[in-house]
Design a protein around this motif. Sequence first.
Motif, PDB file in Angstrom:
ATOM      1  N   ALA A   1     -49.105 -22.136 -55.870  1.00 28.18           N
ATOM      2  CA  ALA A   1     -49.101 -22.730 -54.431  1.00 28.18           C
ATOM      3  C   ALA A   1     -50.119 -23.848 -54.231  1.00 28.18           C
ATOM      4  N   PRO A   2     -49.510 -24.842 -53.753  1.00 29.43           N
ATOM      5  CA  PRO A   2     -50.608 -25.851 -53.289  1.00 29.43           C
ATOM      6  C   PRO A   2     -51.132 -25.713 -52.020  1.00 29.43           C
ATOM      7  N   ALA A   3     -52.404 -26.638 -51.560  1.00 31.70           N
ATOM      8  CA  ALA A   3     -53.268 -26.345 -50.418  1.00 31.70           C
ATOM      9  C   ALA A   3     -52.253 -26.526 -49.218  1.00 31.70           C
ATOM     10  N   GLY A   4     -52.215 -25.437 -48.440  1.00 29.50           N
ATOM     11  CA  GLY A   4     -51.438 -25.289 -47.300  1.00 29.50           C
ATOM     12  C   GLY A   4     -50.226 -24.450 -47.384  1.00 29.50           C
ATOM     13  N   GLU A   5     -49.653 -24.298 -48.450  1.00 25.81           N
ATOM     14  CA  GLU A   5     -48.608 -23.497 -48.618  1.00 25.81           C
ATOM     15  C   GLU A   5     -48.725 -22.064 -48.928  1.00 25.81           C
ATOM     16  N   PRO A   6     -47.942 -21.043 -48.459  1.00 24.72           N
ATOM     17  CA  PRO A   6     -48.352 -19.652 -48.565  1.00 24.72           C
ATOM     18  C   PRO A   6     -48.776 -19.398 -49.924  1.00 24.72           C
ATOM     19  N   LYS A   7     -50.039 -18.765 -50.060  1.00 24.99           N
ATOM     20  CA  LYS A   7     -50.697 -18.331 -51.243  1.00 24.99           C
ATOM     21  C   LYS A   7     -50.509 -16.949 -51.262  1.00 24.99           C
ATOM     22  N   VAL A   8     -50.353 -16.194 -50.360  1.00 22.76           N
ATOM     23  CA  VAL A   8     -50.208 -14.729 -50.166  1.00 22.76           C
ATOM     24  C   VAL A   8     -49.180 -14.535 -49.198  1.00 22.76           C
ATOM     25  N   LEU A   9     -47.905 -13.823 -49.596  1.00 21.57           N
ATOM     26  CA  LEU A   9     -46.895 -13.804 -48.751  1.00 21.57           C
ATOM     27  C   LEU A   9     -46.975 -12.149 -48.518  1.00 21.57           C
ATOM     28  N   ARG A  10     -45.988 -11.722 -47.433  1.00 21.37           N
ATOM     29  CA  ARG A  10     -45.731 -10.454 -46.988  1.00 21.37           C
ATOM     30  C   ARG A  10     -44.055 -10.458 -47.006  1.00 21.37           C
ATOM     31  N   ILE A  11     -43.577  -9.254 -47.623  1.00 14.85           N
ATOM     32  CA  ILE A  11     -42.335  -9.325 -48.064  1.00 14.85           C
ATOM     33  C   ILE A  11     -41.738  -7.559 -47.208  1.00 14.85           C
ATOM     34  N   ASP A  12     -40.902  -7.878 -46.478  1.00 13.89           N
ATOM     35  CA  ASP A  12     -40.378  -6.813 -46.003  1.00 13.89           C
ATOM     36  C   ASP A  12     -38.969  -6.396 -47.008  1.00 13.89           C
ATOM     37  N   VAL A  13     -39.032  -5.438 -47.846  1.00 15.17           N
ATOM     38  CA  VAL A  13     -37.811  -5.359 -49.019  1.00 15.17           C
ATOM     39  C   VAL A  13     -36.754  -4.752 -48.528  1.00 15.17           C
ATOM     40  N   ARG A  14     -36.969  -4.139 -47.288  1.00 13.92           N
ATOM     41  CA  ARG A  14     -35.678  -3.511 -46.822  1.00 13.92           C
ATOM     42  C   ARG A  14     -34.833  -4.563 -46.127  1.00 13.92           C
TER      43      ARG A  14
END
Length: 339
Positions: A78-91
């Motif tokens: 991921a480049p600067a400013g774009e999400p580098k860590v993401l949270r996913i709700d798998v449900r």
Amino acid sequence: MRAAAGTALTGVAVAVTAGLVLAGGGATAEKSGEPGISTITARQLMKVTDVHQATGMTLLEGPVFGPDGDLLVVDVTAPAGEPKVLRIDVRTKRAEALFTDDDSVFTSAQISPADGRLYLTDLRAGTVDSISLEGDDPRTFFSGKVEGTVMQPDDLTFDPDGNLYVSDTSGHDDPAGPDRGRIVRIDRDDGTAEVLAGDLPAPNGISFDTGFGGLWISQYADNRIDYARLAGNGRSVTSLHPAVYVDGGRAQVDSTAVDASGNIYQMFHNRPGAEVFSASGEHLASVRAPVPDDGDYSATNLAVRPGSREAYLTVSGPSGGFVYSFRALGEGIRQSNGG
């Protein structure tokens, strides 16, 4: 610069294939052509990221379930400013940005048993950083040289006390001399680092066995998994030997994970799947993730939800970054949840 926690991503929630049952792991198993080995077909749960225009790719890594049940992943490219860590709700099959900055290249994520923060290896800077599980309060936990050389930290794992064990993959991009990798231990209290093993062929995955008596280490440049037995205090390696040789073809071994039954899951760069071995080296199963026929895909890491057999595989390639699901052979523990 850091994105505000909880910023929703556009177009990341994709409907799962009809009939997917998460409680069952969302996969089918059948006998493979090799006697005694099952083939597990993982099913696509959702698309998480598109290919970044600035970097020409996306690469999901380091999946780890937080205490709230959400899956946290990093996007290595991921480049600067774009999400580098993401949270996913798998449900609900939705993803949102958790953290970004200007220059990090995060390659793994793991939650510390000592302070409950999310620890991230930064391959570019040679550091180990941490953030809160809400995506704020960024800190650098470790930086600088380890016995005279800056690390290229790839994966990490924690012992029960919260000390860090990191694969230094130095040499992975040097075909003339890849045997410069190391396994590094970092003390949780004072941040002092020491080399436990050196002259390794670009180590990548690193996971404790179920008894915390040793480490499974995947050697990227040699397509094998080594076992490093540790001294009682975990501060030295008493023996290290090749434990499993992996037939990768053009693919190379990437991250590893270990379930509650002691089984070793070996993921790959340039192969959309994983191989599962017992602690005694038996080849138990092959996991396959059906992907689009538009180029090479990698399945670099997985998380098995602690206390269940729900497994989630990160798969990346020309069409984007995806999460696939399947039913693991054993239940999830810390060693199959991040790293």
